[in-house]
Write an enzyme that holds these catalytic residues in place. Structure first.
Site, PDB file in Angstrom:
ATOM      1  N   LEU A 135      25.179  35.260  36.152  1.00 63.33           N
ATOM      2  CA  LEU A 135      26.210  35.760  35.242  1.00 63.33           C
ATOM      3  C   LEU A 135      27.018  34.625  34.623  1.00 63.33           C
ATOM      4  O   LEU A 135      27.416  33.694  35.314  1.00 63.33           O
ATOM      5  CB  LEU A 135      27.153  36.672  36.031  1.00 63.33           C
ATOM      6  CG  LEU A 135      28.385  37.185  35.301  1.00 63.33           C
ATOM      7  CD1 LEU A 135      28.513  38.691  35.489  1.00 63.33           C
ATOM      8  CD2 LEU A 135      29.651  36.511  35.802  1.00 63.33           C
ATOM      9  N   ASP A 152      33.847  33.655  31.528  1.00 60.86           N
ATOM     10  CA  ASP A 152      34.781  32.919  30.662  1.00 60.86           C
ATOM     11  C   ASP A 152      34.252  31.558  30.208  1.00 60.86           C
ATOM     12  O   ASP A 152      33.710  30.804  31.028  1.00 60.86           O
ATOM     13  CB  ASP A 152      36.079  32.584  31.413  1.00 60.86           C
ATOM     14  CG  ASP A 152      36.704  33.753  32.110  1.00 60.86           C
ATOM     15  OD1 ASP A 152      36.169  34.862  32.039  1.00 60.86           O
ATOM     16  OD2 ASP A 152      37.744  33.530  32.749  1.00 60.86           O
ATOM     17  N   GLN A 188      32.052  30.076  33.284  1.00 66.38           N
ATOM     18  CA  GLN A 188      32.156  30.602  34.640  1.00 66.38           C
ATOM     19  C   GLN A 188      30.783  31.134  35.004  1.00 66.38           C
ATOM     20  O   GLN A 188      30.223  31.972  34.284  1.00 66.38           O
ATOM     21  CB  GLN A 188      33.185  31.740  34.687  1.00 66.38           C
ATOM     22  CG  GLN A 188      34.616  31.279  34.707  1.00 66.38           C
ATOM     23  CD  GLN A 188      34.996  30.698  36.058  1.00 66.38           C
ATOM     24  OE1 GLN A 188      35.255  31.429  36.993  1.00 66.38           O
ATOM     25  NE2 GLN A 188      35.038  29.382  36.155  1.00 66.38           N
ATOM     26  N   SER A 200      38.633  29.643  36.248  1.00 66.00           N
ATOM     27  CA  SER A 200      38.743  29.161  34.863  1.00 66.00           C
ATOM     28  C   SER A 200      39.770  28.058  34.646  1.00 66.00           C
ATOM     29  O   SER A 200      40.729  27.921  35.408  1.00 66.00           O
ATOM     30  CB  SER A 200      39.048  30.330  33.946  1.00 66.00           C
ATOM     31  OG  SER A 200      37.878  31.088  33.802  1.00 66.00           O
ATOM     32  N   ARG A 230      46.570  31.700  37.547  1.00 67.78           N
ATOM     33  CA  ARG A 230      45.316  30.950  37.354  1.00 67.78           C
ATOM     34  C   ARG A 230      45.074  30.623  35.886  1.00 67.78           C
ATOM     35  O   ARG A 230      45.848  30.967  35.021  1.00 67.78           O
ATOM     36  CB  ARG A 230      44.137  31.737  37.919  1.00 67.78           C
ATOM     37  CG  ARG A 230      43.982  33.140  37.362  1.00 67.78           C
ATOM     38  CD  ARG A 230      42.776  33.858  37.964  1.00 67.78           C
ATOM     39  NE  ARG A 230      42.683  35.211  37.474  1.00 67.78           N
ATOM     40  CZ  ARG A 230      43.198  36.280  38.086  1.00 67.78           C
ATOM     41  NH1 ARG A 230      43.834  36.141  39.235  1.00 67.78           N
ATOM     42  NH2 ARG A 230      43.080  37.482  37.548  1.00 67.78           N
ATOM     43  N   ASP A 231      43.954  29.977  35.629  1.00 70.01           N
ATOM     44  CA  ASP A 231      43.445  29.668  34.290  1.00 70.01           C
ATOM     45  C   ASP A 231      44.315  28.649  33.545  1.00 70.01           C
ATOM     46  O   ASP A 231      44.793  28.903  32.427  1.00 70.01           O
ATOM     47  CB  ASP A 231      43.289  30.947  33.442  1.00 70.01           C
ATOM     48  CG  ASP A 231      42.534  32.041  34.171  1.00 70.01           C
ATOM     49  OD1 ASP A 231      41.812  31.713  35.141  1.00 70.01           O
ATOM     50  OD2 ASP A 231      42.664  33.216  33.794  1.00 70.01           O
ATOM     51  N   GLU A 249      45.472  36.998  31.610  1.00 74.91           N
ATOM     52  CA  GLU A 249      44.457  36.006  31.964  1.00 74.91           C
ATOM     53  C   GLU A 249      44.231  35.052  30.782  1.00 74.91           C
ATOM     54  O   GLU A 249      44.458  35.409  29.621  1.00 74.91           O
ATOM     55  CB  GLU A 249      43.140  36.709  32.313  1.00 74.91           C
ATOM     56  CG  GLU A 249      43.244  37.549  33.592  1.00 74.91           C
ATOM     57  CD  GLU A 249      41.885  37.982  34.139  1.00 74.91           C
ATOM     58  OE1 GLU A 249      41.064  38.466  33.359  1.00 74.91           O
ATOM     59  OE2 GLU A 249      41.662  37.824  35.350  1.00 74.91           O
TER      60      GLU A 249
HETATM   61  C1  FRU Z   1      38.846  36.141  33.575  1.00 75.72           C
HETATM   62  C2  FRU Z   1      38.937  35.668  35.015  1.00 75.72           C
HETATM   63  C3  FRU Z   1      39.912  34.523  35.172  1.00 75.72           C
HETATM   64  C4  FRU Z   1      39.412  33.818  36.391  1.00 75.72           C
HETATM   65  C5  FRU Z   1      37.926  33.945  36.221  1.00 75.72           C
HETATM   66  C6  FRU Z   1      37.126  34.033  37.478  1.00 75.72           C
HETATM   67  O1  FRU Z   1      37.658  36.783  33.307  1.00 75.72           O
HETATM   68  O2  FRU Z   1      39.273  36.726  35.880  1.00 75.72           O
HETATM   69  O3  FRU Z   1      41.254  34.930  35.251  1.00 75.72           O
HETATM   70  O4  FRU Z   1      39.825  32.495  36.466  1.00 75.72           O
HETATM   71  O5  FRU Z   1      37.720  35.113  35.450  1.00 75.72           O
HETATM   72  O6  FRU Z   1      35.767  34.035  37.181  1.00 75.72           O
END
Ligand code: FRU
Length: 492
Positions: free
Chosen positions: A43, A46, A62, A106, A165-166, A224
């Site tokens: 899969l 992001d 990701q 991410s 996060r991110d 996100e």
């Molecule tokens: C968004 C998310 C991010 C996270 C990542 C994990 O799709 O949920 O917030 O960092 O995917 O794969």
């Protein structure tokens, strides 16, 4: 549908041999893209670390190697000289530290002088599955692979929920400072952005405060993937609010929106010039990231995941899913974003295969990878993609000139998916439709209306009998086959 155990989803990749056969199998799928970045196996979700450095574009996605499932996440690395031709570069970052033991989540990149830096979320979970997200950094090594710093830059704040996060890193020249925006959720479960600042990239990070966005104190449960960029003298804030339904978006609780406005770093306030807007009106679009601007202050480049969290796609039984959208050039005009495929995409065009007014409603063959321009007269018309030879079925777009709205309906496709979320969506336009520019690949469609004023992105999985298109009276079509530009080779 396969039921994955936690052990299966979070298995650590020991080496290329673990997934060589899987790649071999999926690379034969009729849905493998030809000019879009897609997962080498498993899969892709992001886009991460999207940046130009020393003339080369870097992009990571990701990646869960094992199948169409969200499990242990890696950053998989691809590069391109022109945003069109992409090569697989192998695993970028793997979860190999205690602070990212359950995923390299991410993040973003910044080019500074000769060096390229990455900021990501280390997704740590303890034996009770309690999550602690760390903001971590890495620097591109001489071997072209990011080298992680031994320790995280900072941990989560205790006065917000675990959803922090991110990191999106950027430099504000007027203030001589770097900033990081973190997508977050308040303790009482409202979506927000946390702001950190530092004069140096790899040390000295301080919490500056929560970003204020007047009027949006309670908008979704988690923001996100925030991304901010100055484009044409305006600040553009992009993020993916979730845990809420929004008007015109069916049952979906995952969205991608933007504001055009002004960012004030003294007060940490982003003042939108108007309401939020959808970044894309389609079924499958999420987690967009803007690359830091490198040349032209009036433009930026954005990329996103063709897909949505919590959704399932027909390639799931083949053990892969997801794709990146085409990189889009962004400009700001009249308070809104204009999104166009990067100019270099035109280099993929072969000879035009249809260049005339089509006989109304007569189905014609639709190449599996092509670009189409549809120019309506000035009234209503219907367009059907992937219809059968008899003109029935497919993905239909109906344009209603009175309301300046295109309705896209995927109920006619043989392979239906995410029916409970939405199967029909509207793309409203601010001015009458003059032109659609449509990009069809083996499992996606991107529709740019009026030269990028509105965009509609969706996955589509045509079956053997769904390879025609038809347009009703009242529109002209031009169509080119597109050459492949993304290698589907096994580099791990
Ligand atoms: C968004 C998310 C991010 C996270 C990542 C994990 O799709 O949920 O917030 O960092 O995917 O794969």
């Amino acid at each position: 549908m396969k039921q994955w155990t936690l052990e299966e989803r979070y298995r650590v990749l020991q080496g290329p041999e673990d997934i060589r056969d899987l790649h071999e199998r999926i690379s034969k799928s009729v849905y493998r893209q030809t000019y879009h970045v897609q997962p080498v196996t498993g899969l892709s979700s992001d886009p991460n670390g999207f940046v130009r450095h020393k003339g080369l574009w870097h992009l990571f996605y990701q990646w869960c190697p094992w199948g169409a499932v969200h499990g242990l996440k890696y950053w998989y690395h691809v590069t391109s000289p022109d945003l069109v031709h992409w090569s697989n570069a192998g695993v970028g970052m793997k979860p190999d530290r205690i602070y990212d033991n359950k995923g390299v989540h991410s993040g973003s990149a910044i080019s500074a002088g000769d060096d390229l830096y990455f900021f990501y979320t280390g997704n740590h979970r303890d034996e009770n599955w309690v999550r602690t997200p760390y903001t971590c950094a890495a620097k591109l090594g001489a071997d072209g692979v990011p080298q992680k710093l031994p320790e995280p830059l900072f941990g989560p704040r205790g006065d917000y929920s675990e959803h922090q996060r991110d990191p999106k890193v950027f430099y504000v020249a007027e203030r001589g400072r770097y900033y990081i925006f973190i997508g977050a959720q308040t303790a009482d479960k409202r979506g927000c952005v946390l702001v950190y600042q530092s004069e140096k990239l790899l040390e000295g990070w301080q919490f500056a405060g929560q970003l204020k966005v007047p009027g949006y104190e309670s908008f979704g449960g988690m923001w996100e993937c925030p991304s901010i960029e100055r484009i044409g003298g305006k600040d553009v804030l992009v993020f993916s609010p979730q845990y809420t339904k929004l008007p015109g978006r069916g049952e979906s609780t995952n969205h991608n929106v933007y504001f055009v406005g002004r960012m004030d770093y003294d007060t940490l306030t982003f003042t939108p010039d108007g309401d939020y807007r959808y970044l894309d009106f389609g079924f499958d679009f999420y987690a967009a990231q803007i690359a830091p601007n490198t040349d032209d202050p009036d433009k930026a480049v954005m990329i996103a995941w063709i897909g949505l969290p919590d959704n399932h796609y027909p390639t799931e039984p083949e053990e892969w899913e997801g794709s990146m959208c085409l990189p889009r050039e962004l400009r700001v005009k009249d308070g809104r974003l204009i999104q166009t495929p990067v100019k270099e995409m035109e280099a993929l065009r072969g000879d035009a295969v249809v260049d005339e007014e089509c006989a109304p409603a007569v189905p014609r063959p639709l190449p599996e990878a092509c670009e189409m321009i549809v120019e309506p007269d000035d009234g209503d018309f219907d367009l059907s993609l992937f219809c059968r030879a008899d003109g029935e079925g497919g993905l239909t777009l109906r344009y209603d000139a009175a309301t300046r709205t295109a309705v896209v309906d995927k109920t006619g496709l043989d392979k239906r998916f995410n029916e409970a979320v939405f199967e029909t969506l509207e793309m409203p336009l601010d001015r009458p439709l003059e032109r659609l520019r449509i990009f069809v690949d083996r499992s996606s469609v991107e529709i740019f209306a009026n030269d990028g004023e509105a965009v509609f992105t969706t996955h589509s999985y045509p079956t053997g009998r769904e390879h025609h298109f038809a347009v009703s009276e009242g529109a002209k079509v031009k169509l080119w086959k597109l050459a492949a530009s993304v290698k589907d080779d096994f580099v791990v």
